[in-house]
Design an enzyme around this catalytic site. Structure first.
Site, PDB file in Angstrom:
ATOM      1  N   HIS A   1       0.873  -1.178   0.000  1.00 22.00           N
ATOM      2  CA  HIS A   1       0.000   0.000   0.000  1.00 22.00           C
ATOM      3  C   HIS A   1       0.912   1.231   0.000  1.00 22.00           C
ATOM      4  CE1 HIS A   1      -2.705   2.985   1.895  1.00 22.00           C
ATOM      5  NE2 HIS A   1      -3.717   2.192   1.633  1.00 22.00           N
TER       6      HIS A   1
ATOM      7  N   ASP B   1       3.505  -3.924   7.971  1.00 24.69           N
ATOM      8  CA  ASP B   1       2.241  -3.188   7.886  1.00 24.69           C
ATOM      9  C   ASP B   1       1.128  -4.210   8.147  1.00 24.69           C
ATOM     10  OD1 ASP B   1      -0.157  -2.189   6.956  1.00 24.69           O
ATOM     11  OD2 ASP B   1       0.616  -1.470   5.037  1.00 24.69           O
TER      12      ASP B   1
ATOM     13  N   GLN C   1      -4.119  -4.934   7.354  1.00 27.53           N
ATOM     14  CA  GLN C   1      -5.108  -5.923   6.885  1.00 27.53           C
ATOM     15  C   GLN C   1      -4.962  -7.259   7.614  1.00 27.53           C
ATOM     16  OE1 GLN C   1      -7.551  -5.120   5.029  1.00 27.53           O
ATOM     17  NE2 GLN C   1      -6.875  -3.235   4.041  1.00 27.53           N
TER      18      GLN C   1
ATOM     19  N   LYS D   1     -10.248  -0.405  10.812  1.00 32.37           N
ATOM     20  CA  LYS D   1     -10.454  -1.624  10.009  1.00 32.37           C
ATOM     21  C   LYS D   1     -10.791  -2.816  10.894  1.00 32.37           C
ATOM     22  CE  LYS D   1      -7.136  -0.056   6.549  1.00 32.37           C
ATOM     23  NZ  LYS D   1      -7.878   0.221   5.326  1.00 32.37           N
TER      24      LYS D   1
ATOM     25  N   CYS E   1      -4.857   2.441  -3.520  1.00 29.67           N
ATOM     26  CA  CYS E   1      -3.624   3.008  -2.943  1.00 29.67           C
ATOM     27  C   CYS E   1      -2.437   2.071  -3.167  1.00 29.67           C
ATOM     28  CB  CYS E   1      -3.775   3.307  -1.456  1.00 29.67           C
ATOM     29  SG  CYS E   1      -5.051   4.491  -1.094  1.00 29.67           S
TER      30      CYS E   1
HETATM   31  N1  PMP Z   1      -1.697  -0.507   4.675  1.00 27.64           N
HETATM   32  C1  PMP Z   1      -2.656  -1.296   4.172  1.00 27.64           C
HETATM   33  C2  PMP Z   1      -2.311  -2.681   3.726  1.00 27.64           C
HETATM   34  C3  PMP Z   1      -3.973  -0.808   4.073  1.00 27.64           C
HETATM   35  O1  PMP Z   1      -4.921  -1.585   3.565  1.00 27.64           O
HETATM   36  C4  PMP Z   1      -4.242   0.501   4.522  1.00 27.64           C
HETATM   37  C5  PMP Z   1      -5.655   1.078   4.444  1.00 27.64           C
HETATM   38  N2  PMP Z   1      -6.268   0.939   3.204  1.00 27.64           N
HETATM   39  C6  PMP Z   1      -3.204   1.262   5.045  1.00 27.64           C
HETATM   40  C7  PMP Z   1      -1.945   0.726   5.092  1.00 27.64           C
HETATM   41  C8  PMP Z   1      -3.421   2.662   5.523  1.00 27.64           C
HETATM   42  O2  PMP Z   1      -4.212   2.686   6.655  1.00 27.64           O
HETATM   43  P1  PMP Z   1      -4.757   4.084   7.220  1.00 27.64           P
HETATM   44  O3  PMP Z   1      -5.390   4.790   6.065  1.00 27.64           O
HETATM   45  O4  PMP Z   1      -5.752   3.666   8.260  1.00 27.64           O
HETATM   46  O5  PMP Z   1      -3.583   4.806   7.786  1.00 27.64           O
END
Ligand code: PMP
Length: 411
Positions: free
Chosen positions: A124, A201, A204, A227, A366
């Site tokens: 991401h 990270d 998920q 999430k 993203c």
């Molecule tokens: N890493 C991953 C794998 C994600 O899916 C997301 C959220 N889509 C993020 C980072 C970013 O999370 P946040 O927008 O809550 O900071």
């Protein structure tokens, strides 16, 4: 069958009784953000109605209630991810802020010209751009572990990419597009063997499976409350105490200082050193309620149920002519399916499904470098959570069929 009472779980989420375009809502976008159970909403209301005050400084009763709630949330997170010390749990705004904190604070301290930072192309943007920018600031090299054709990592490639010059390895625990579950424990071992630190990270992963940071042996681990049935605006940076102690804060101001002079200042102890200003009090308390909610179901049960849902969806969607699924088979993936339907742009697809009350995500998620690897400008994604059912997957497939027919109509 769910290993828990699915009807009771569904009933806990008030938003799931909404109708969308005259149809009962089918929410298949939990990877973007999950819905919130009444228990989390009630707990945050209770805080605002009976406990609201600033933390750490008030000597009055409400100040003590708020501080107990906030620090109680930290202890709940510590237990939830099995961190050794409460000081290793830093509250942040989310995964993004957590990773940026590591890239700035640890990265600027440890990375020198010619050093390497190793990531993957399935990241991401939150676990890619901070490292890219760190590499530019420090004149370091950003390296990518290649992906296998099914969107998994081969540990031999991981081993070959990490060298003696590698200072940081950062890999998603679960990909938000491919659903790939990466073997973070094995990758952390390979990173440590070469003297690098391991960042993961977990945005998920934490909502869907048991995560034990000591067992994974990661140095930093990031995730977001929203999430995992918790509120927006709160996330966690887990960091190894010995590293956090050496690092500089990235924000300065109230709460995080020890002594402030006219020309210089000193910092307080962990974890407050990394939590400048009034913290996310109601949000942390809401996250605590979310953890209690997930623990009452059991994270192993959550994973089992989602796996069953995903295998069911994967089978039905693989049989669908013209539908291409990206990423590994159901055994190696978490509860989401990213796909494209030939002849229908994902945005059109998401709009058509919305008219049947079905919420999915469309776009680059993203993850633009991953879209490049897939050779797609955009994809559709259905993601599953504890409140979804096989019946909802049937509705998704029916709606996909209808959409395909509509778009293949020839005048
Ligand atoms: N890493 C991953 C794998 C994600 O899916 C997301 C959220 N889509 C993020 C980072 C970013 O999370 P946040 O927008 O809550 O900071």
């Amino acid at each position: 069958m769910a290993p828990f009472d699915i009807n009771k779980v569904k009933a806990d989420f008030p938003i799931l009784t909404e109708t969308v375009n005259g149809q009962p809502l089918v929410y298949l976008d939990s990877s973007a953000t999950s819905q919130k159970p009444q228990q989390v909403i009630d707990r945050m209301n209770q805080y605002y109605q009976h406990e609201n005050a600033n933390v750490h400084r008030g000597v009055h009763t409400l100040g003590t209630r708020a501080t107990d709630g906030y620090e109680g949330a930290r202890e709940a997170v510590r237990r939830f991810i099995n961190a050794q010390y409460f000081e290793e749990v830093i509250f942040t705004r989310g995964t993004t802020t957590a990773i940026n904190t590591v890239a700035h604070s640890y990265g600027d301290m440890a990375v020198e010209e010619g050093d390497e930072i190793v990531i993957t192309q399935m990241e991401h943007h939150a676990n890619l751009v901070p490292w890219q920018q760190l590499a530019k600031r420090r004149k370091a090299v950003l390296k990518y572990i290649p992906l296998q054709p099914d969107g998994t990592l081969d540990l031999k490639d991981v081993e070959a990419t990490i060298t003696d010059r590698t200072k940081i390895v950062s890999v998603a625990h679960v990909s938000n597009v491919l659903g790939t579950i990466n073997d973070i424990k094995a990758i952390a071992k390979l990173a440590h063997d070469k003297g690098a630190i391991m960042v993961s990270d977990g945005a998920q992963a934490v909502p869907h499976m048991t995560v034990d940071v000591q067992d994974l042996d990661v140095d930093f681990y990031a995730f977001s409350g929203h999430k995992m049935v918790g509120p927006t605006g709160i996330g966690v940076l887990y960091g190894r105490k010995s590293l956090l102690n050496k690092m500089e804060p990235i924000e300065y101001g109230g709460d995080m200082i020890d002594f402030v002079g006219l020309q210089d200042s000193t910092w307080t102890e962990l974890p407050t050193k990394f939590e400048a200003g009034t913290p996310l009090i109601a949000e942390a308390i809401g996250l605590h309620a979310a953890i209690d909610y997930l623990e009452a179901i059991g994270l192993d049960e959550v994973l089992t149920y989602e796996h069953e849902l995903t295998a069911y969806a994967y089978e039905k969607m693989s049989e669908f002519e013209g539908l291409e699924i990206y990423g590994p088979g159901p055994d190696k993936r978490a509860g989401l399916i990213t796909f494209n339907l030939a002849g229908v742009h994902p945005h059109d697809l998401a709009t058509a499904l919305d008219s049947d009350g079905i919420a999915i995500r469309a776009g680059h998620h993203c993850a633009q470098p991953l879209m490049k690897w897939l050779n797609q400008s955009s994809t559709a994604r259905a993601s599953f959570y504890i409140y979804n059912t096989k019946e909802e997957i049937d509705l998704l497939v029916d709606s996909l069929k209808k959409t395909k027919e509509f778009f293949s109509y020839e005048f």
